[in-house]
Motif scaffolding. Sequence first.
Motif, mmCIF file in Angstrom:
data_model
loop_
_atom_site.group_PDB
_atom_site.id
_atom_site.type_symbol
_atom_site.label_atom_id
_atom_site.label_comp_id
_atom_site.label_asym_id
_atom_site.label_seq_id
_atom_site.Cartn_x
_atom_site.Cartn_y
_atom_site.Cartn_z
ATOM 1 N N ARG A 87 0.847 -1.202 0.000
ATOM 2 C CA ARG A 87 0.000 0.000 0.000
ATOM 3 C C ARG A 87 0.876 1.243 0.000
ATOM 4 N N VAL A 88 1.260 1.678 -1.190
ATOM 5 C CA VAL A 88 2.123 2.843 -1.343
ATOM 6 C C VAL A 88 1.516 3.763 -2.401
ATOM 7 N N GLY A 89 1.521 5.066 -2.148
ATOM 8 C CA GLY A 89 1.042 6.016 -3.142
ATOM 9 C C GLY A 89 -0.411 5.788 -3.504
ATOM 10 N N LYS A 90 -0.685 5.659 -4.801
ATOM 11 C CA LYS A 90 -2.063 5.538 -5.259
ATOM 12 C C LYS A 90 -2.584 4.110 -5.239
ATOM 13 N N THR A 91 -1.783 3.156 -4.737
ATOM 14 C CA THR A 91 -2.250 1.778 -4.609
ATOM 15 C C THR A 91 -3.463 1.742 -3.685
ATOM 16 N N SER A 92 -4.528 1.078 -4.119
ATOM 17 C CA SER A 92 -5.785 1.064 -3.359
ATOM 18 C C SER A 92 -6.443 -0.310 -3.495
ATOM 19 N N PRO A 93 -5.967 -1.324 -2.728
ATOM 20 C CA PRO A 93 -6.452 -2.698 -2.892
ATOM 21 C C PRO A 93 -7.956 -2.825 -2.714
ATOM 22 N N GLY A 94 -8.533 -3.759 -3.462
ATOM 23 C CA GLY A 94 -9.956 -4.021 -3.355
ATOM 24 C C GLY A 94 -10.258 -5.498 -3.459
ATOM 25 N N ILE A 95 -11.302 -5.932 -2.765
ATOM 26 C CA ILE A 95 -11.740 -7.337 -2.754
ATOM 27 C C ILE A 95 -13.226 -7.364 -3.077
ATOM 28 N N HIS A 131 -18.091 -6.193 -1.021
ATOM 29 C CA HIS A 131 -16.822 -5.586 -1.437
ATOM 30 C C HIS A 131 -16.146 -4.926 -0.248
ATOM 31 N N ARG A 132 -14.830 -4.943 -0.290
ATOM 32 C CA ARG A 132 -14.015 -4.335 0.739
ATOM 33 C C ARG A 132 -12.854 -3.583 0.091
ATOM 34 N N GLY A 133 -12.442 -2.469 0.681
ATOM 35 C CA GLY A 133 -11.269 -1.767 0.190
ATOM 36 C C GLY A 133 -11.597 -0.582 -0.688
ATOM 37 N N GLY A 134 -10.594 -0.190 -1.500
ATOM 38 C CA GLY A 134 -10.697 1.022 -2.291
ATOM 39 C C GLY A 134 -10.963 0.782 -3.756
#
Length: 407
Positions: A87-95, A131-134
């Motif tokens: 999770r760095v910068g614009k990284t936005s994990p999603g599930i 759903h979870r995350g960004g």
Amino acid sequence: MIVWVGIDDTDTYDKGCTTYVMYNMLKEFLKTRGEWRIIDYPRLIRLNPNIPFKTRGNAAVSVGLNVDEPGEALELAEWAVDSYSHRVGKTSPGIVISTNNSEHWIYWKALTDVIPMDVAVRWMSRLGVIHRGGRGVIGALASVMADLRLDSTLELLAYSESTPKPRIPLSLVKRLNDSTIPLTFENMSDGHILIQPHGNDPVVFGIRGDSPYHVIHFASFLIDEIDIEPKWLIYLTNQATGHNLSSIVNKPYTTGYIEGSVSGMRQVGGGNIELNVGSTQVFTYRHYGFKSVDKATYLIAYGGVKPGISGLDLYMEGGVALMIKGVARNPKCPRCGGSLESTGRVGLLKCPKCGLITGLPRQVSYSSEVILEEPRSVEVRHLHKPITRVGLEGLVKVFNRPSLWII
């Protein structure tokens, strides 16, 4: 019950890999559950490569799991993302967790267009998707809904967390390439190895093909040669299918094709070419190696679209160039059959044999040539369909999933 788990946006420009998150999730799943609970291959889905906020390959992954209830799959996916994402910068994990994977229109939309986050959330709410995350939920949802019924390919990805990455001998790649094509493809080009990424990620190499047995054969020999622990996963993927060319481009950051007459051409910096095709400016880069774009009178061009100064600019990744040439000749003399010649006066021809002067028009004959404009292999993007795959569409479905699909 069968649920579909989608994951996306877990890597950065220089670290991590979303496919490695899926690999570790499935290895954890297999510790306590039977292999039969994993539905078919996991899927590696390349999405619109022109999204301005993508990381590297813009890939999302998904898999079907037979579980007791959706929370079981969600807990597993959250563990994998928390343990292996960066999770760095614009990284936005999603599930995404869904019991429905048949809304294929979502996949086709994500291949060619930009989907806002609020729109994706509304879709998921309407479909009952957890759903979870960004922002990664958008790609994760598209991967779950992927439409691979007509065509798909395979990619075996081998992993290692040791650095630096082991050197892969070009001579071995050439020998394995020669013995497995066309059932593997894009392994090397012009003396360059194409199977090994150079970033700071755990992927040692990736073998693409239409036969699981050929990609396993290729990978097995490589693993022995470079002496690393066998650790791989075979994905079903939309790579090399050309799925992103299904629509005519009409707005920024979309992908697809345009066609029309070429009304102007000029060379720009570095030998690159700019063409006027209808109301669109088409740019072709010299390093793509296109043969006849500068001579085209009609062009079908596909690629990605960005906003231009006066409209849309398409950055060409391939297409078809049509060249029409006209040759004007003097007609034969209608009196004696001799060859007419110009009198020097506009519109008049004279026969040197019998002296007839006539206003017969010159005869124009046309010839045409069609050139398939393929980019050089080292410049190919993931979704580009190479000509060597024409006729192999759907071949993957002939083969059962082999026992060594994951090790």
